[in-house]
Write an enzyme that holds these catalytic residues in place. Sequence first.
Site, PDB file in Angstrom:
ATOM      1  CG  ASP A 127      -1.723   1.125   1.291  1.00 29.64           C
ATOM      2  OD1 ASP A 127      -2.350   1.575   0.376  1.00 29.64           O
ATOM      3  OD2 ASP A 127      -1.689   1.727   2.609  1.00 29.64           O
ATOM      4  CG  ASP A 154      -4.114   0.734   6.850  1.00 32.22           C
ATOM      5  OD1 ASP A 154      -4.645  -0.568   6.672  1.00 32.22           O
ATOM      6  OD2 ASP A 154      -4.623   1.925   6.398  1.00 32.22           O
ATOM      7  CG  ASP A 190      -4.307  -1.644   2.729  1.00 31.66           C
ATOM      8  OD1 ASP A 190      -4.861  -0.959   1.884  1.00 31.66           O
ATOM      9  OD2 ASP A 190      -3.342  -0.926   3.337  1.00 31.66           O
TER      10      ASP A 190
END
Length: 718
Positions: free
Chosen positions: A413, A612, A616
């Site tokens: 991410d 995180d 996610d």
Amino acid sequence: MHEGHQDIAGNALREQQKKRAQFAKKGSSQKPRIADKVHPSAKHGQVDTHGRPTHDHGHDDHGHDDHGHAHAKGRDEHKHDHDVEHGDHGHSHTREVTLRLPSFLFSLGGRYRPFFVPVLLVVIALLSWHGTINEWLGFDFALVAVLIGLWVIGSQTLKEVLRARRITAGVLVTIALLAVVFVEHYIAGAVVAIMMLIGEALESLTLAKTRDAISQLMDLTPPMARVVHDDHLHEVPVEEVVVGDIVVVYAGERLPVDGLVVDGHSALDQSPITGESLPVDKGPDDKVFSGTLNLSGPISMRATGVGVNSTVGKIIAVVRDAQVKKGPAQKAADRFAGWFTPLVLAVGLVTWIFTGDIIRAVTVLIIACPCALVLATPTAVVASVGNAAKRGALIKGGVTVEKLARITTLVFDKTGTLTLGKPRVTAVQPFGNHTEHEVLRIAATIEQSSRHPLAQAVTAAAGQIPLNGADNVKELPGRGMSGEVEGKRVVIGTARLLEESGIVLTSAHRQTATDNQARGWTGVWVARDGQVMGLIALGDTIRPGAKEMLQEIAKSGVHEAVLLTGDNKGAAQHVARELGIARFFAEVLPTEKSDVIAALQKEGKRVSMVGDGINDGPALAVSDVGIAMGAAGSAIAIDTADMALLGDRLAAIPEVLRLGRRTYGIIQQNIYVFALAVNMIGMAVASLGLMGPIMAALVHNIASVFVVVNSSRLISAK
């Protein structure tokens, strides 16, 4: 070898709870100690040289009486001690040595106590081998060693069989010892018992070292907490703290619970929890974690996570339960050990029937005990999980360790993982005769009152620039702000806001904005009196160490790094280019991230997602190994991810990947070299009569010892 490895933290947890219970019980016989009323100095940070708030101790009658009573009691106790000491002076030194010597010997044993029995059996076997004691006793003294070993191993085996309700490795060893007694090969039986017990002692030592990591985590939380009730400080056992309590922590003390700072400022050493090497400044509304060390000043915090729900409690639970989740190799080893014992008994019986030589059959039983196989995976998993925990990484069991070793693709991410997730001014682009200093000063004058992240970034960039006051300041949600500075109307925000205000953007203006977007920057327009002054570009900051981390994971065997973000294409492309990532996916919604992971898996890739842990969540769940970054204090992240990094130290990712690959390699060595190969070759050699019981005992048990020693290398692996 037995199944004590199934509860590596149980003993440590019980011992810690016992100590705390005794501590609490000791104080419960007295009136709970209540500190002085909370002084205003505690709220305003006025502290003494120890970081504690200064108090003005009064001298009311009650306090004076208690004080005097305490001194009188102290004098009485001192007098009693003095009389006893001098009344028996002639024996005091002898009694002191007598009392301390057993305690010293007991502490000397400690974790090495499991070696006492095998050492005793070695002494007995050596005396028997010498022969003199056999003549004096009239029987082979090695029989004593065999019987002791049979009692210890047999009793443990019986308990395990009754508990697990299945045949364990100890059954085969017990039968082998009984067979040795039957054929009167006592020295061989003694060697079997000695090597078996030495292997178990080494296993206990390996697990004890891992258990130490858990004990150290448990010791991070103090047994008592200072809680505010009715404007007074009460010292209570940490187990009695509940969510919502206000807890006061002075400089030099560790935080007993998770919480939010409500008053005070201090620097905290979070290294035991997050792995951060430098202290972190904390103030009101900041999250703080149990087990961290308060370095500089007193703070008051509202408890948000206590006991098993605190960060330290979650870490302990994850490490303790790690062995429950077994990987494919460990499950296969467990199944193999279950049917291998009956198979060996059958091979031994067939050998006896066809050769008529019971010694050969006994030798087959000795060499084929599956102890090494049973230990092959659990010892390696326990050692690696403990090692990772010390690095601030929580690995959830053998299944995750084995999957980590085979990861080919890491998906990251962007925001908050590869970047800091905090906007900063990257460029100030003035137009006309205006300067960067002037554009930034005008913008910050308007935006200094706003709490919007972009406005705060602009104000921070202004730094020491003197700012005048602004009049008629208005926030326009989603568009920007307006106001008056030095009597002139100022508009700050999006191109749409400027157009609505009648301000014309030229093609040169728009081209500058387009160029910024290509770099992943967001633009904030600044206009005064209907004229564009400039454009302030803001962007996210790449996390320090991100590029080096990506280089390290390539060395760790990962073939590809992928960037996955909900941000625009320009921002994604800019970050990917800066970090050397060839493949990225932009403008992906959180619910769509799992589809991208699934698509990569369909390409034959073994995918690990790093995010995180909250936004996610779906992608973490779908990936082969979900890794949650910055999970300290986040129960969701720790609970849902396969692996949780408690801090934001990106270097921990390649470290754990290397640890996973090394662990898997050691598991393979343990299974195929020290367990299966030794057993199979040994059975063939024994059935041909080329190996006797003593040699079989040595070879088999040395293989088990090699398994434990091989796995223990992971405890301190770098």
